[in-house]
Design an enzyme around this catalytic site. Structure first.
Site, PDB file in Angstrom:
ATOM      1  N   ALA A 200       0.821  -1.213   0.000  1.00  0.00           N
ATOM      2  CA  ALA A 200       0.000   0.000   0.000  1.00  0.00           C
ATOM      3  C   ALA A 200       0.856   1.264   0.000  1.00  0.00           C
ATOM      4  CB  ALA A 200      -0.913  -0.011   1.228  1.00  0.00           C
TER       5      ALA A 200
ATOM      6  N   LEU B 105       7.802   4.186  -2.012  1.00  0.00           N
ATOM      7  CA  LEU B 105       8.674   5.356  -2.151  1.00  0.00           C
ATOM      8  C   LEU B 105       8.519   5.927  -3.557  1.00  0.00           C
ATOM      9  CD1 LEU B 105      11.147   7.035  -0.889  1.00  0.00           C
ATOM     10  CD2 LEU B 105      12.564   5.600  -2.382  1.00  0.00           C
TER      11      LEU B 105
ATOM     12  N   ASP C 242       8.010   3.623  -6.832  1.00  0.00           N
ATOM     13  CA  ASP C 242       7.327   4.216  -7.987  1.00  0.00           C
ATOM     14  C   ASP C 242       8.281   5.142  -8.727  1.00  0.00           C
ATOM     15  OD1 ASP C 242       4.926   5.051  -9.602  1.00  0.00           O
ATOM     16  OD2 ASP C 242       5.549   6.990  -8.806  1.00  0.00           O
TER      17      ASP C 242
ATOM     18  N   TYR D 166      11.347  10.315 -15.345  1.00  0.00           N
ATOM     19  CA  TYR D 166      12.123  10.810 -14.191  1.00  0.00           C
ATOM     20  C   TYR D 166      13.643  10.652 -14.399  1.00  0.00           C
ATOM     21  CZ  TYR D 166       7.624  10.450 -11.651  1.00  0.00           C
ATOM     22  OH  TYR D 166       6.315  10.540 -11.255  1.00  0.00           O
TER      23      TYR D 166
ATOM     24  N   LYS E 170       6.371   4.156 -15.424  1.00  0.00           N
ATOM     25  CA  LYS E 170       5.374   4.793 -16.292  1.00  0.00           C
ATOM     26  C   LYS E 170       5.943   5.044 -17.679  1.00  0.00           C
ATOM     27  CE  LYS E 170       4.123   7.419 -12.143  1.00  0.00           C
ATOM     28  NZ  LYS E 170       5.414   7.643 -11.483  1.00  0.00           N
TER      29      LYS E 170
ATOM     30  N   HIS F  51       1.601   7.452 -18.163  1.00  0.00           N
ATOM     31  CA  HIS F  51       1.871   8.567 -17.241  1.00  0.00           C
ATOM     32  C   HIS F  51       0.796   9.644 -17.298  1.00  0.00           C
ATOM     33  CE1 HIS F  51       5.612  10.519 -15.225  1.00  0.00           C
ATOM     34  NE2 HIS F  51       4.524  11.073 -14.732  1.00  0.00           N
TER      35      HIS F  51
HETATM   36  N1  LIG Z   1       1.875  10.505 -11.957  1.00  0.00           N
HETATM   37  C1  LIG Z   1       2.269  11.751 -11.846  1.00  0.00           C
HETATM   38  O1  LIG Z   1       2.011  12.599 -12.708  1.00  0.00           O
HETATM   39  C2  LIG Z   1       3.040  12.145 -10.631  1.00  0.00           C
HETATM   40  C3  LIG Z   1       3.230  13.506 -10.331  1.00  0.00           C
HETATM   41  C4  LIG Z   1       3.943  13.820  -9.171  1.00  0.00           C
HETATM   42  C5  LIG Z   1       4.442  12.817  -8.373  1.00  0.00           C
HETATM   43  N2  LIG Z   1       4.246  11.489  -8.700  1.00  0.00           N
HETATM   44  C6  LIG Z   1       4.771  10.395  -7.865  1.00  0.00           C
HETATM   45  O2  LIG Z   1       4.377  10.613  -6.520  1.00  0.00           O
HETATM   46  C7  LIG Z   1       5.534  10.694  -5.699  1.00  0.00           C
HETATM   47  C8  LIG Z   1       5.304  11.632  -4.533  1.00  0.00           C
HETATM   48  O3  LIG Z   1       4.829  12.885  -4.979  1.00  0.00           O
HETATM   49  P1  LIG Z   1       5.668  14.241  -4.810  1.00  0.00           P
HETATM   50  O4  LIG Z   1       7.122  13.971  -4.877  1.00  0.00           O
HETATM   51  O5  LIG Z   1       5.084  15.187  -5.792  1.00  0.00           O
HETATM   52  O6  LIG Z   1       5.223  14.794  -3.371  1.00  0.00           O
HETATM   53  P2  LIG Z   1       5.196  14.259  -1.868  1.00  0.00           P
HETATM   54  O7  LIG Z   1       5.682  12.878  -1.769  1.00  0.00           O
HETATM   55  O8  LIG Z   1       3.856  14.596  -1.354  1.00  0.00           O
HETATM   56  O9  LIG Z   1       6.222  15.263  -1.153  1.00  0.00           O
HETATM   57  C9  LIG Z   1       7.590  15.220  -1.440  1.00  0.00           C
HETATM   58  C10 LIG Z   1       8.220  16.512  -0.923  1.00  0.00           C
HETATM   59  O10 LIG Z   1       8.064  16.604   0.489  1.00  0.00           O
HETATM   60  C11 LIG Z   1       9.346  16.514   1.144  1.00  0.00           C
HETATM   61  N3  LIG Z   1       9.154  15.559   2.252  1.00  0.00           N
HETATM   62  C12 LIG Z   1       9.152  14.204   2.199  1.00  0.00           C
HETATM   63  N4  LIG Z   1       8.875  13.676   3.396  1.00  0.00           N
HETATM   64  C13 LIG Z   1       8.702  14.713   4.247  1.00  0.00           C
HETATM   65  C14 LIG Z   1       8.391  14.779   5.619  1.00  0.00           C
HETATM   66  N5  LIG Z   1       8.212  13.678   6.351  1.00  0.00           N
HETATM   67  N6  LIG Z   1       8.290  16.019   6.176  1.00  0.00           N
HETATM   68  C15 LIG Z   1       8.477  17.145   5.437  1.00  0.00           C
HETATM   69  N7  LIG Z   1       8.760  17.117   4.126  1.00  0.00           N
HETATM   70  C16 LIG Z   1       8.876  15.915   3.524  1.00  0.00           C
HETATM   71  C17 LIG Z   1      10.321  16.063   0.079  1.00  0.00           C
HETATM   72  O11 LIG Z   1      11.594  16.642   0.237  1.00  0.00           O
HETATM   73  P3  LIG Z   1      12.960  15.786   0.486  1.00  0.00           P
HETATM   74  O12 LIG Z   1      13.145  14.829  -0.664  1.00  0.00           O
HETATM   75  O13 LIG Z   1      13.986  16.862   0.525  1.00  0.00           O
HETATM   76  O14 LIG Z   1      12.756  15.098   1.797  1.00  0.00           O
HETATM   77  C18 LIG Z   1       9.682  16.579  -1.211  1.00  0.00           C
HETATM   78  O15 LIG Z   1      10.004  17.939  -1.430  1.00  0.00           O
HETATM   79  C19 LIG Z   1       6.616  11.162  -6.670  1.00  0.00           C
HETATM   80  O16 LIG Z   1       7.916  10.985  -6.189  1.00  0.00           O
HETATM   81  C20 LIG Z   1       6.292  10.314  -7.863  1.00  0.00           C
HETATM   82  O17 LIG Z   1       6.751   8.982  -7.667  1.00  0.00           O
HETATM   83  C21 LIG Z   1       3.556  11.165  -9.830  1.00  0.00           C
END
Ligand SMILES: NC(=O)c1ccc[n+]([C@@H]2O[C@H](COP(=O)([O-])OP(=O)(O)OC[C@H]3O[C@@H](n4cnc5c(N)ncnc54)[C@H](OP(=O)(O)O)[C@@H]3O)[C@@H](O)[C@H]2O)c1
Length: 301
Positions: free
Chosen positions: A24, A27, A53, A58, A83, A116
């Protein structure tokens, strides 16, 4: 469906619509620089994560594969999701996109391969790409197939014109943007909602004014449990039956984001988080995605 207790060192799984079990919580590695990706994946797997993921777009699939190998965790214990980027849509080009991703990751089979984005202006090409995913599934090259950023109209058309119901639609979901109508459609059709930006990273790294991490309601709920706002948001996803893939490259945060199996949000707390929905999207509107604006070449392996 979701068992949320953390038993025997195994992460809770969700059973997809084709019977495949997927962890569920995983990373995410969007914006993880290649040099930091190996260590992040290795740290996550050592912490107990079993889902990673990534995406062709990427540009870090090679490093994800390297991190998995370095972790010492057996290949068949890790669920690898990637993706296909829009520039590779089309039947033959999407079959080839599988080869590129699998070779970069250094694996024979992928656990979950998703499109994607839809390309609304050339949706026929999106459908051809999905038909290639169906072939890869039938040939055993992938264990499950799905989509990402499909809005109701895209899903309806996909369901009408193809055979395999996607196992997953990975969409933006965090307390400030919840897409509840789309999530209902998923539930009706047996499609798992997988939340991207599950802790609202997109409300933070794009320089937004209102960050989920600073929200007073989330912070108060976090205080009541002795947890962080990020942990509360992840617990909320899990208790509502979603998969979530938080991203971090920092080992301490990678560990923090996994420590969500030892507390339970109350019904009132869940309702308070549900009420934070602003219905304002953080990411690009899927309707605006075109090959002209977002196309980019995905290199050969
Ligand atoms: N399908 C799509 O179009 C799409 C779009 C966006 C994302 N995704 C996927 O979803 C994943 C997650 O989304 P996301 O990267 O956009 O956002 P997220 O996971 O909601 O947030 C990541 C951000 O928050 C920080 N962070 C992580 N853990 C934290 C914590 N415990 N406390 C405070 N800050 C924290 C990270 O910085 P640090 O790395 O510096 O800790 C990073 O800047 C992506 O990595 C990707 O695999 C997919």
């Amino acid at each position: 469906m979701t068992a949320l207790t953390h038993t025997g060192g195994r992460t809770p799984t969700i059973t997809l619509n084709n019977g495949v079990a997927m962890p569920a919580l995983g990373l995410g590695v969007f914006q993880s620089p290649p040099a930091e990706t190996v260590g992040a994946v290795e740290a996550a797997l050592r912490t107990g994560y079993r889902l990673i993921d990534t995406a062709a777009a990427y540009a870090n699939e090679r490093e994800v594969g390297e991190g998995i190998r370095r972790s010492g965790v057996a290949r068949d214990e890790v669920f690898i999701e990637t993706k296909v980027w829009i520039s590779d849509y089309g039947y033959d080009t999407t079959l080839h996109a599988f080869d590129k991703s699998a070779r970069k990751l250094g694996v024979e089979q992928l656990d979950l391969l998703i499109l994607h984005q839809p390309i609304p202006s050339v949706f026929d090409r999106t459908l051809e790409a999905y038909r290639a995913l169906e072939t890869l599934l039938a040939d055993g090259k992938v264990r499950a197939i799905g989509v990402s950023n499909f809005m109701p109209e895209h899903l309806q058309r996909l369901l009408a014109e193809t055979s395999v119901v996607p196992a997953v639609n990975q969409i933006e979901v965090h307390p400030f943007f919840q897409q509840t109508a789309l999530q209902r459609l998923h539930a009706e059709r047996g499609i798992l909602t997988q939340a991207w930006s599950p802790i609202g990273g997109i409300t933070s790294y794009r320089g937004g004014e209102k960050r989920t991490f600073d929200d007073p309601i989330l912070m108060e709920i976090a205080r009541q449990h002795g947890k962080s706002a990020a942990q509360v948001m992840l617990r909320w996803h899990l208790q509502e039956g979603r998969s979530a893939i938080p991203k971090s490259t920092k080992p301490a945060r990678i560990a923090e984001n996994f420590e969500v199996f030892d507390f339970e949000l109350s019904g009132d707390q869940i309702a308070a988080i549900d009420a934070l929905d602003t219905r304002v999207r953080g990411g690009p509107d899927p309707a605006s995605i075109t090959l002209e604006t977002y196309g980019k070449e995905i290199p050969e392996a």
